[in-house]
Design a protein around this motif. Structure first.
Motif, mmCIF file in Angstrom:
data_model
loop_
_atom_site.group_PDB
_atom_site.id
_atom_site.type_symbol
_atom_site.label_atom_id
_atom_site.label_comp_id
_atom_site.label_asym_id
_atom_site.label_seq_id
_atom_site.Cartn_x
_atom_site.Cartn_y
_atom_site.Cartn_z
ATOM 1 N N GLU A 43 0.649 -1.017 0.164
ATOM 2 C CA GLU A 43 -0.182 -0.121 -0.145
ATOM 3 C C GLU A 43 0.667 1.278 0.018
ATOM 4 O O GLU A 43 1.787 1.630 0.802
ATOM 5 C CB GLU A 43 -0.923 -0.001 1.316
ATOM 6 N N VAL A 44 0.736 2.219 -1.088
ATOM 7 C CA VAL A 44 1.847 3.287 -1.274
ATOM 8 C C VAL A 44 0.901 4.414 -0.979
ATOM 9 O O VAL A 44 -0.087 4.729 -1.448
ATOM 10 C CB VAL A 44 2.210 3.239 -2.764
ATOM 11 N N HIS A 45 1.435 5.366 -0.026
ATOM 12 C CA HIS A 45 0.888 6.532 0.274
ATOM 13 C C HIS A 45 1.889 7.885 -0.231
ATOM 14 O O HIS A 45 2.892 7.579 0.544
ATOM 15 C CB HIS A 45 0.520 6.922 1.586
ATOM 16 N N PRO A 46 1.682 8.362 -1.163
ATOM 17 C CA PRO A 46 2.595 9.436 -1.572
ATOM 18 C C PRO A 46 2.467 10.600 -0.260
ATOM 19 O O PRO A 46 1.593 10.957 -0.012
ATOM 20 C CB PRO A 46 2.151 9.931 -2.983
ATOM 21 N N LEU A 52 13.447 14.288 5.115
ATOM 22 C CA LEU A 52 13.599 15.058 6.382
ATOM 23 C C LEU A 52 12.453 15.777 6.462
ATOM 24 O O LEU A 52 11.810 15.946 7.834
ATOM 25 C CB LEU A 52 14.908 15.988 5.932
ATOM 26 N N THR A 53 11.795 16.621 5.475
ATOM 27 C CA THR A 53 10.592 17.362 5.882
ATOM 28 C C THR A 53 9.340 16.436 6.199
ATOM 29 O O THR A 53 8.445 17.123 7.146
ATOM 30 C CB THR A 53 10.134 18.378 4.697
ATOM 31 N N ILE A 54 9.500 15.489 6.142
ATOM 32 C CA ILE A 54 8.070 14.445 6.298
ATOM 33 C C ILE A 54 8.219 14.291 7.899
ATOM 34 O O ILE A 54 7.085 14.135 8.390
ATOM 35 C CB ILE A 54 8.359 13.167 5.626
ATOM 36 N N VAL A 55 9.422 14.435 8.431
ATOM 37 C CA VAL A 55 9.425 14.606 9.995
ATOM 38 C C VAL A 55 9.500 15.615 10.566
ATOM 39 O O VAL A 55 9.180 15.750 11.754
ATOM 40 C CB VAL A 55 10.314 13.205 10.442
ATOM 41 N N ARG A 56 9.984 16.520 9.938
ATOM 42 C CA ARG A 56 10.055 18.000 10.671
ATOM 43 C C ARG A 56 9.205 18.786 10.425
ATOM 44 O O ARG A 56 8.886 19.873 11.235
ATOM 45 C CB ARG A 56 11.421 18.591 10.091
ATOM 46 N N GLU A 59 2.851 19.916 8.914
ATOM 47 C CA GLU A 59 1.747 19.646 7.864
ATOM 48 C C GLU A 59 2.175 18.574 6.672
ATOM 49 O O GLU A 59 1.356 18.039 6.304
ATOM 50 C CB GLU A 59 1.705 20.954 6.913
ATOM 51 N N ARG A 60 3.355 17.990 6.870
ATOM 52 C CA ARG A 60 3.786 16.904 6.188
ATOM 53 C C ARG A 60 3.552 15.832 7.006
ATOM 54 O O ARG A 60 3.342 14.591 6.332
ATOM 55 C CB ARG A 60 5.240 17.234 5.630
ATOM 56 N N VAL A 64 0.766 11.403 7.606
ATOM 57 C CA VAL A 64 1.442 10.156 7.952
ATOM 58 C C VAL A 64 1.115 9.652 9.258
ATOM 59 O O VAL A 64 0.632 8.452 9.403
ATOM 60 C CB VAL A 64 2.832 10.378 7.850
ATOM 61 N N ALA A 65 0.888 10.594 10.226
ATOM 62 C CA ALA A 65 0.583 9.902 11.523
ATOM 63 C C ALA A 65 -0.830 9.520 11.568
ATOM 64 O O ALA A 65 -1.094 8.497 12.324
ATOM 65 C CB ALA A 65 0.678 11.151 12.644
#
Length: 93
Positions: A43-46, A52-56, A59-60, A64-65
């Motif tokens: 299952e792919v979620h773009p 780095l920005t996905i965790v920093r 809004e990104r 995911v959370a």
């Protein structure tokens, strides 16, 4: 992916994979090489971010959370059902 991972003598795992595809900075298809290491559902979620920005950047990270929390709640329900209704500790964030 290194060629060592894909040319492993180990059999692919029979598991499902939840893959967060960081669009920025990712080269190639999101599902590339996964069939060499897993046989379950991919299952792919773009995500409009790099690794780095996905965790920093909240809004990104928030999407995911949210997806992870949904999947953990679903898994928790399946575990409880498999235990015959006996309560397992709920996952926390």
């Amino acid at each position: 992916w290194s060629s060592d991972v894909c040319s492993s003598d180990l059999p692919p795992l029979e598991v499902d994979v939840l893959f967060f595809h960081a669009d920025a900075g990712f080269y190639g298809r999101a599902d590339r090489h996964w069939d060499a290491v897993v046989r379950g559902r991919l299952e792919v979620h773009p995500s409009r971010a790099d690794h780095l920005t996905i965790v920093r950047i909240p809004e990104r990270f928030d999407p995911v959370a949210r997806i992870l929390a949904e999947r953990l709640a679903s898994l928790h329900s399946r575990v409880e059902e498999a235990r015959g209704g006996r309560t397992a500790p709920a996952p926390t964030m």
